[in-house]
Each structure stands twice: as structure tokens, then as C-alpha cells.
Design an enzyme around this catalytic site. Sequence first.
Site, PDB file in Angstrom:
ATOM      1  N   HIS A   1     -59.448   2.680 -12.720  1.00  0.00           N
ATOM      2  CA  HIS A   1     -58.234   2.662 -13.548  1.00  0.00           C
ATOM      3  C   HIS A   1     -57.914   1.235 -13.993  1.00  0.00           C
ATOM      4  O   HIS A   1     -57.583   0.992 -15.163  1.00  0.00           O
ATOM      5  CB  HIS A   1     -57.082   3.257 -12.733  1.00  0.00           C
ATOM      6  CG  HIS A   1     -55.894   3.634 -13.560  1.00  0.00           C
ATOM      7  ND1 HIS A   1     -54.739   4.156 -13.007  1.00  0.00           N
ATOM      8  CD2 HIS A   1     -55.644   3.542 -14.889  1.00  0.00           C
ATOM      9  CE1 HIS A   1     -53.864   4.392 -13.958  1.00  0.00           C
ATOM     10  NE2 HIS A   1     -54.380   4.025 -15.116  1.00  0.00           N
TER      11      HIS A   1
ATOM     12  N   CYS B   1     -57.467  11.854 -26.227  1.00  0.00           N
ATOM     13  CA  CYS B   1     -58.076  10.890 -27.154  1.00  0.00           C
ATOM     14  C   CYS B   1     -59.595  10.963 -27.021  1.00  0.00           C
ATOM     15  O   CYS B   1     -60.130  10.779 -25.919  1.00  0.00           O
ATOM     16  CB  CYS B   1     -57.566   9.493 -26.831  1.00  0.00           C
ATOM     17  SG  CYS B   1     -58.511   8.146 -27.547  1.00  0.00           S
TER      18      CYS B   1
ATOM     19  N   CYS C   1     -61.204   7.742 -25.702  1.00  0.00           N
ATOM     20  CA  CYS C   1     -60.868   7.579 -24.280  1.00  0.00           C
ATOM     21  C   CYS C   1     -61.652   8.581 -23.437  1.00  0.00           C
ATOM     22  O   CYS C   1     -62.101   8.260 -22.327  1.00  0.00           O
ATOM     23  CB  CYS C   1     -59.376   7.777 -24.052  1.00  0.00           C
ATOM     24  SG  CYS C   1     -58.314   6.736 -25.084  1.00  0.00           S
TER      25      CYS C   1
END
Length: 488
Positions: free
Chosen positions: A275, A414, A417
Site C-alpha cells: 500500500h 480504475c 489502478c
Amino acid sequence: MWKVTLQAFGILLLVSFSGNFVLGWFQQNNAKPQTQHSEHPSRASDSQDQSCLCHLTGVLDDCFCDVESIDVFNNFKIYPRIKKLTERDYFRYYRVNLKRPCPFWPDDGHCSIKDCHVEPCPESKIPVGIKSGNYNKYTKAANTMSDMTECEQAKELGAINSTLSNQSKEAFADWARHDDAQDHFCELDDETSPDAEYVDLLLNPERFTGYKGPSAWRVWNSIYEENCFKPRSVYRPLNPLAPSRGDDDGEGFYKWLEGLCLEKRVFYRLISGLHSSINIHLCAKYLLDEGWGQTVWGPNVKEFRRRFDMAETKGEGTRRLKNLYFLYLIELRALYKVAPYFERSIVNLYTGNSQEDGATKDLLLQVFNEIKTFPMHFDEKSMFAGHKIEAKTLKEEFRLHFKNISRIMDCVGCSKCRLWGKLQTQGLGTALKILFSEKEIKNLPEHSPSKGFQLTRQEIVALMNAFSRLSTSIYQLHNFRLLLKENR
């Protein structure tokens, strides 16, 4: 003169304390980080003014490596080589299915922002050796078929060479059967699906697209809350979908985390590190200006501070960044372990261009040789080392949790993404597969496929690109350190 002598003596003590290998890296490598600044990547001068990074120092938890050593090793040794490697044809084309439905909640529709769009690569642009399938990386004879048409080459390359011995044919068949039944850490895309497309990763770079808000939060919330072995009664710090805990926000969480077994702590830190790495990429390639038909992308210091500053994240920023370094060590260790697989003459990284293929493999082996010089690798043998039955159960739980996370990537709204999320989770899943296949890798035959361990081209591309993303993140931290200093 006495002052000079004392200063010199202090420097000698510092070098001795840091270890002779750090000095060796400086002496043996002339490559400099590609920035307009001359400061050393790991130097933290004026660190008291850099609240995002001043605490990013020292030894990492659950291993015996420090941040400074990784900075030097990555920025001078690894980053320049891994960047070149992922620009080669074999590693730039990734086959992926971005149309798979979300298996966990109703699809809320794909992002309509133009920067979320992924431009697939036309089949005509893909090297013929890549289009022909997974077996081609073992077929040297394919290099000599220049007189065939493209269609004939693809047909020939996609099949097992008829001149192979019966023993080799049997090995190929065993490999295919084993690969289908193997315990993967990721949900792999079906490359034969009509929805699967080749994507040129260089033409679809990972950067800030504008995708944010509840849809993005729901993806990460599902990952952390449902797949990181955490009870709902324990609140994760700075979770936008959870109630605030006031001054105690985060304290109870880390007490709980430290009470976990090593394996479950490692799992959380891997996800947190991933992350953090993704967030650094978005901050480093942020949409700064869009006008008169010209788009400007570059580092956004304000956004970086929002995600990692000690004050703005209540101390979370440093923990997040240290988890990035921990993830880097895990994938670095996996590459160290898998090097013998690629060092065999049978592995060619085949694209159809013999000159390109030879240069690509040479560059890959250079990366492996540098990795072998790193003296502070993570010791994966400390994991799953308890009672056999308990260790096996825990390992399977670990695998299934991570596999579930790879499926959550199909819920990202997305497309760009989703592309990079799928690639990086698959790369980490491949690294975990490698770390827990040590016996099979040790017994690899030199001149024929192995029955016990194989990597598909999709896994190889994901593995190297995922590690390249981590290497880039650590390199970008150096750039942000300089920018923060300038802003001060």
C-alpha cells in the site's frame, strides 16, 4: 588541526560501525542516482526539518537489516539495472484480463476519468515469441525460423518441438499438469480468455489518476479488515471507514499486532508495504498541470506529506514506510532464491529476437549477481517453523488470505489502478510461491523442465515488475527527501 583529526577519527568509527560492505558499494559502483542533486540517497542532512523522513532510519522489525543499507544497495546497485530490465520487450508486455467482474460486491462501474483508461497493445505489436505461449522460453530452435510467416512461427512456437526426446515431452506434460494443480498464492488470469489483452506497461505507467474516495476506500478496507487476520473489535489507525478512537487511535492496534505470531505480523506488513509503495508512485507521478493540450506529471510534496508526514498521520507515516522496506527485503530474498531457475541454459526469455533475448538474459543475471552480494537477507526459515501440522495449517491460511486479496483487485474501479494492482499482487504472490518452494528449486534439472517447480511467463513478468516498483519507491524516497529539504 586537532579538530580535523577528531572529525576524521569520528568518520572512521562511523564507517566501521556501518560495516565494510557499505564502503565497498561506494568504491565499486560509479553509477549515480539520476537526479540533479549530488547528495547521497541515504543521507539525512537537516533531518530535523524533514518530519516525513527523519524517523525513517535504523533496524527494521522482524529482521536484522537497516534502512540505510537498503538505500545504498538499492539506489546504486539495483535500481539502475532493474529499470533497464523492465524496459526490455520480454518484461514490458503483460497479458491481463481487466474485465473480470468483482466477486465480492456489485460492480459500481469503471472510472470515467480519462487517466484511468488503459490502452491495450494491438496483437501486431507483440513480439511473435511472446504471443506463442509459455513453452517458447525453452525453444532455442525457434530462433532459426526466420523464413516462416508470422502465423506459421506462432503456430510452431506454440507447440512442443517435435525433435524433443520422449523424456522431454513427458517432462513438459508433467509440468503442465503440475502447474494446473499447483498451490498458487494468487488468482491467475486465464491468458486464453477472449477478454485477456496484452498491455504495454511502458505506455501505461502507474501514476495518480484521480481515482479516490469511497470506491477506493472500500477495496483497501476489505483487504485490511477481512484478510489480515484482524478481529473487528480492533480498529486500524486512520481507517476512513471506522470510527475515530481519539488519542488512543492506533495504540490498541499495535498492541494487538505485536501479540500475533511472526507469520501473521509478516502478512500485515507485506500488505501495508505494498500500500505504501503504491502511494509513493501516485505522489511521485502526480498530475500537476493540465492545460493547452500539455499534461505535466511530477512529484507532489503536499500529497506525500498528507500520506506520510508524522504529524498528519499521527506517527503512522514512518511505520508505513518501514513496511515498504520490509516488503522489499521479502521480494529481494525471493529473487535470491529463484536465481538458479533462471541461470539454467534452458531458460531463454524468448521473444523471437535472438539478440534482444541474449541481452535481456544477461541483464537479468546481472541483477541476480548484485542481489547475491547483499549480506542481510530476510530469513524465511523462521516462518512456519513450529509443529508440522500447525505450521501446515497456518501456511494454508496465509496462502488463502493472500489469494483472496488478489481476487479483490478485480473490484478496483480504475482500470489503470486495477492493472498495476493485479500485477503487483501477482508479483508478490509469485515471490511467496518461490520462498516456500526451496526444495523444488534446489532439485531443478539443468537441461529439461522441472516437475516440481515452474514459473509461467505471466508470473515472471509480474515478479520482476513488482520488484521494480518497490525499487522505484525507495529511489523516489530519496527524491522526496531532497524536495522536502528544498521546501524548508
